[in-house]
Design a protein around this motif. Sequence first.
Motif, PDB file in Angstrom:
ATOM      1  N   UNK A 204       0.823  -1.210   0.000  1.00  0.00           N
ATOM      2  CA  UNK A 204       0.000   0.000   0.000  1.00  0.00           C
ATOM      3  C   UNK A 204       0.860   1.265   0.000  1.00  0.00           C
ATOM      4  N   UNK A 205       2.026   1.170   0.654  1.00  0.00           N
ATOM      5  CA  UNK A 205       2.915   2.330   0.748  1.00  0.00           C
ATOM      6  C   UNK A 205       4.342   1.897   0.409  1.00  0.00           C
ATOM      7  N   UNK A 206       4.877   2.510  -0.640  1.00  0.00           N
ATOM      8  CA  UNK A 206       6.192   2.107  -1.143  1.00  0.00           C
ATOM      9  C   UNK A 206       7.269   3.118  -0.774  1.00  0.00           C
ATOM     10  N   UNK A 207       8.280   2.647  -0.062  1.00  0.00           N
ATOM     11  CA  UNK A 207       9.474   3.455   0.200  1.00  0.00           C
ATOM     12  C   UNK A 207      10.472   3.177  -0.925  1.00  0.00           C
ATOM     13  N   UNK A 208      11.469   4.023  -1.066  1.00  0.00           N
ATOM     14  CA  UNK A 208      12.459   3.805  -2.123  1.00  0.00           C
ATOM     15  C   UNK A 208      13.818   4.352  -1.711  1.00  0.00           C
ATOM     16  N   UNK A 209      14.857   3.675  -2.180  1.00  0.00           N
ATOM     17  CA  UNK A 209      16.241   4.095  -1.936  1.00  0.00           C
ATOM     18  C   UNK A 209      16.978   4.035  -3.269  1.00  0.00           C
ATOM     19  N   UNK A 210      17.578   5.148  -3.665  1.00  0.00           N
ATOM     20  CA  UNK A 210      18.357   5.131  -4.906  1.00  0.00           C
ATOM     21  C   UNK A 210      19.367   6.278  -4.911  1.00  0.00           C
ATOM     22  N   UNK A 211      20.458   6.122  -5.689  1.00  0.00           N
ATOM     23  CA  UNK A 211      21.491   7.160  -5.745  1.00  0.00           C
ATOM     24  C   UNK A 211      21.046   8.344  -6.602  1.00  0.00           C
ATOM     25  N   UNK A 212      20.844   9.477  -5.979  1.00  0.00           N
ATOM     26  CA  UNK A 212      20.388  10.654  -6.709  1.00  0.00           C
ATOM     27  C   UNK A 212      21.446  11.279  -7.579  1.00  0.00           C
ATOM     28  N   UNK A 213      22.723  10.933  -7.353  1.00  0.00           N
ATOM     29  CA  UNK A 213      23.804  11.517  -8.148  1.00  0.00           C
ATOM     30  C   UNK A 213      24.268  10.597  -9.272  1.00  0.00           C
ATOM     31  N   UNK A 238      11.422   9.677  -1.488  1.00  0.00           N
ATOM     32  CA  UNK A 238      12.577   8.801  -1.698  1.00  0.00           C
ATOM     33  C   UNK A 238      13.716   9.106  -0.730  1.00  0.00           C
ATOM     34  N   UNK A 239      14.460   8.075  -0.400  1.00  0.00           N
ATOM     35  CA  UNK A 239      15.656   8.211   0.441  1.00  0.00           C
ATOM     36  C   UNK A 239      16.857   8.225  -0.498  1.00  0.00           C
ATOM     37  N   UNK A 240      17.502   9.379  -0.605  1.00  0.00           N
ATOM     38  CA  UNK A 240      18.607   9.537  -1.545  1.00  0.00           C
ATOM     39  C   UNK A 240      19.934   9.101  -0.924  1.00  0.00           C
ATOM     40  N   UNK A 241      20.721   8.402  -1.723  1.00  0.00           N
ATOM     41  CA  UNK A 241      22.075   8.030  -1.325  1.00  0.00           C
ATOM     42  C   UNK A 241      23.016   8.456  -2.449  1.00  0.00           C
ATOM     43  N   UNK A 242      24.314   8.276  -2.253  1.00  0.00           N
ATOM     44  CA  UNK A 242      25.299   8.563  -3.295  1.00  0.00           C
ATOM     45  C   UNK A 242      25.841   7.247  -3.836  1.00  0.00           C
ATOM     46  N   UNK A 243      26.147   7.224  -5.122  1.00  0.00           N
ATOM     47  CA  UNK A 243      26.697   5.992  -5.697  1.00  0.00           C
ATOM     48  C   UNK A 243      28.082   5.691  -5.125  1.00  0.00           C
ATOM     49  N   UNK A 244      28.697   6.679  -4.478  1.00  0.00           N
ATOM     50  CA  UNK A 244      30.011   6.472  -3.871  1.00  0.00           C
ATOM     51  C   UNK A 244      29.915   5.860  -2.472  1.00  0.00           C
ATOM     52  N   UNK A 245      28.712   5.850  -1.907  1.00  0.00           N
ATOM     53  CA  UNK A 245      28.540   5.343  -0.543  1.00  0.00           C
ATOM     54  C   UNK A 245      28.871   3.855  -0.448  1.00  0.00           C
ATOM     55  N   UNK A 246      29.437   3.492   0.684  1.00  0.00           N
ATOM     56  CA  UNK A 246      29.654   2.072   0.987  1.00  0.00           C
ATOM     57  C   UNK A 246      29.000   1.693   2.312  1.00  0.00           C
ATOM     58  N   UNK A 251      20.938   5.628   5.771  1.00  0.00           N
ATOM     59  CA  UNK A 251      19.805   5.507   4.850  1.00  0.00           C
ATOM     60  C   UNK A 251      18.801   4.478   5.361  1.00  0.00           C
ATOM     61  N   UNK A 252      19.303   3.363   5.861  1.00  0.00           N
ATOM     62  CA  UNK A 252      18.408   2.316   6.357  1.00  0.00           C
ATOM     63  C   UNK A 252      17.709   2.768   7.640  1.00  0.00           C
ATOM     64  N   UNK A 253      18.394   3.572   8.449  1.00  0.00           N
ATOM     65  CA  UNK A 253      17.761   4.121   9.651  1.00  0.00           C
ATOM     66  C   UNK A 253      16.588   5.024   9.272  1.00  0.00           C
ATOM     67  N   UNK A 254      16.755   5.796   8.210  1.00  0.00           N
ATOM     68  CA  UNK A 254      15.644   6.631   7.717  1.00  0.00           C
ATOM     69  C   UNK A 254      14.496   5.751   7.234  1.00  0.00           C
ATOM     70  N   UNK A 255      14.835   4.664   6.558  1.00  0.00           N
ATOM     71  CA  UNK A 255      13.805   3.732   6.097  1.00  0.00           C
ATOM     72  C   UNK A 255      13.045   3.155   7.289  1.00  0.00           C
ATOM     73  N   UNK A 256      13.768   2.841   8.341  1.00  0.00           N
ATOM     74  CA  UNK A 256      13.143   2.296   9.546  1.00  0.00           C
ATOM     75  C   UNK A 256      12.130   3.288  10.112  1.00  0.00           C
ATOM     76  N   UNK A 257      12.469   4.575   9.996  1.00  0.00           N
ATOM     77  CA  UNK A 257      11.550   5.611  10.456  1.00  0.00           C
ATOM     78  C   UNK A 257      10.292   5.660   9.603  1.00  0.00           C
ATOM     79  N   UNK A 273      23.698  -4.337  -8.104  1.00  0.00           N
ATOM     80  CA  UNK A 273      23.502  -5.555  -7.337  1.00  0.00           C
ATOM     81  C   UNK A 273      24.289  -5.550  -6.039  1.00  0.00           C
ATOM     82  N   UNK A 274      25.550  -5.153  -6.123  1.00  0.00           N
ATOM     83  CA  UNK A 274      26.397  -5.150  -4.934  1.00  0.00           C
ATOM     84  C   UNK A 274      25.873  -4.172  -3.887  1.00  0.00           C
ATOM     85  N   UNK A 275      25.525  -2.952  -4.323  1.00  0.00           N
ATOM     86  CA  UNK A 275      25.015  -1.954  -3.390  1.00  0.00           C
ATOM     87  C   UNK A 275      23.687  -2.365  -2.785  1.00  0.00           C
ATOM     88  N   UNK A 276      22.800  -2.909  -3.617  1.00  0.00           N
ATOM     89  CA  UNK A 276      21.487  -3.332  -3.126  1.00  0.00           C
ATOM     90  C   UNK A 276      21.619  -4.452  -2.102  1.00  0.00           C
TER      91      UNK A 276
END
Length: 437
Positions: A204-213, A238-246, A251-257, A273-276
């Motif tokens: 019913x409610x979709x959260x999302x995480x993806x690299x905005x840069x 959406x919860x924005x991350x950077x493609x450089x993040x490791x 980000x996951x803490x925000x998702x938990x919220x 795949x690796x980042x996901x």
Amino acid sequence: MKGRDSVKKRNLFRRIVVTIGLLAMIGASACAQETKSTPSASSSPAPASQSSAAAPTKPTTKTVGTELKLGFVNPTSGAQADYGLRMRIAADMAVKEINATGGVNGVPLKVLEADTGSQPQEEARLLQRFAGDDKVLAIFGVLSGDPAMHLPMVSKLRVPLIMTGPVPPAVLKESVPWGFTFATFTTELIRAGIKQAVKMHNPKKLASIYPGDLPNGKVIGENTLQLAKEAGIEALDPIMISFKDTDYTAAVTRLKGQVASQGADMVAIGHSGQGAGVIVAEMRKQGIQIPVLGAYSAAAAGLITSGGQAVEGVIVEANWVNDNPDSLQGKFVKEFEARAQAESVKGPTADYSTAYIYDMVRVLAKTMQDGGISNAPENLAKDRELITKGLLSIKDFPAVGGKISIGENGQTIREVFTAIVKDGKFQMLSRCFPGSC
């Protein structure tokens, strides 16, 4: 005496007769030979136009030189190094197979590989180098930078480029006939994924995480939210991350919220795949058990190797599933994984990205073979044009996983799958062709 004289006269007469006969035979033979070597007017050769009509010949262009050069853009260092090393194996497999059977019109292929360092800004420089300094016939590979920058560049350079990632239709259309993508149009993939997610989990409610840069990541993320809304699902911010993040802890803490305060009951992850895989592992670590929809880019071996047991049950939209009965896929998987294990490559499982690279080399070889390129330095521009024409005419090519065609806009047309991670492999849930998903 008279008797003997009579005998002598008869013998002499016989010799004279025989001699005359022999001379007559020699003369006749000479006349016959002279008649055979001097054709009469009626036996003269037909005009050239008549001869060619009787025995037509297909005009061919001889392929010259000692090698046919292709440029390969590939990240073999930096954050995507493991991914790039796997792509290298796939490209090398195709080159060796082609060269083992005579190359292209008798001339072997040679792939010039250049490392992007996992830096999108480095890709533009490599495209220019391949086209200008190295004078390759075509370029292929992994480009994570903005297609809206790369494709206009190759159009200006007038060199064919095949990318692994998705390209917005408007950008692809503007780059015809120089830009191509092996990826299925993102909308078709996402629509299939959301349809399967609704069928299995009815979110019913979709959260999302993806690299905005990262341009591709942003396109995937935005399209996912839009198509979710069209399917009647509420899309949260959406919860924005950077493609450089490791490290994805924040980000996951925000998702938990969002799960706790807004009732998010599913999350879409638009990352590699690796980042996901790392993100999902962190989710489970923080106690978040909601279902996960992995974008097309996540449907790679890296999801399983980096996420381990945590990614069991993740749904992905894909052009690849492990249990596809296609015979060529079976052969490719067996050979690729044997080499990857022998070379101690991390994540030795074959996936869509390795298949793309393998097939790119094979398709380019076919277009060069069928187009009759010359490979002469002075004909480089013409040869590149022949390759683009050949690519645009690809239809029902036997690729890994099934037949593919290339549309007039440079978009590869192939089946769309949804799959689920089960027992450490992608297993098919559904399949359809674009337009019917």
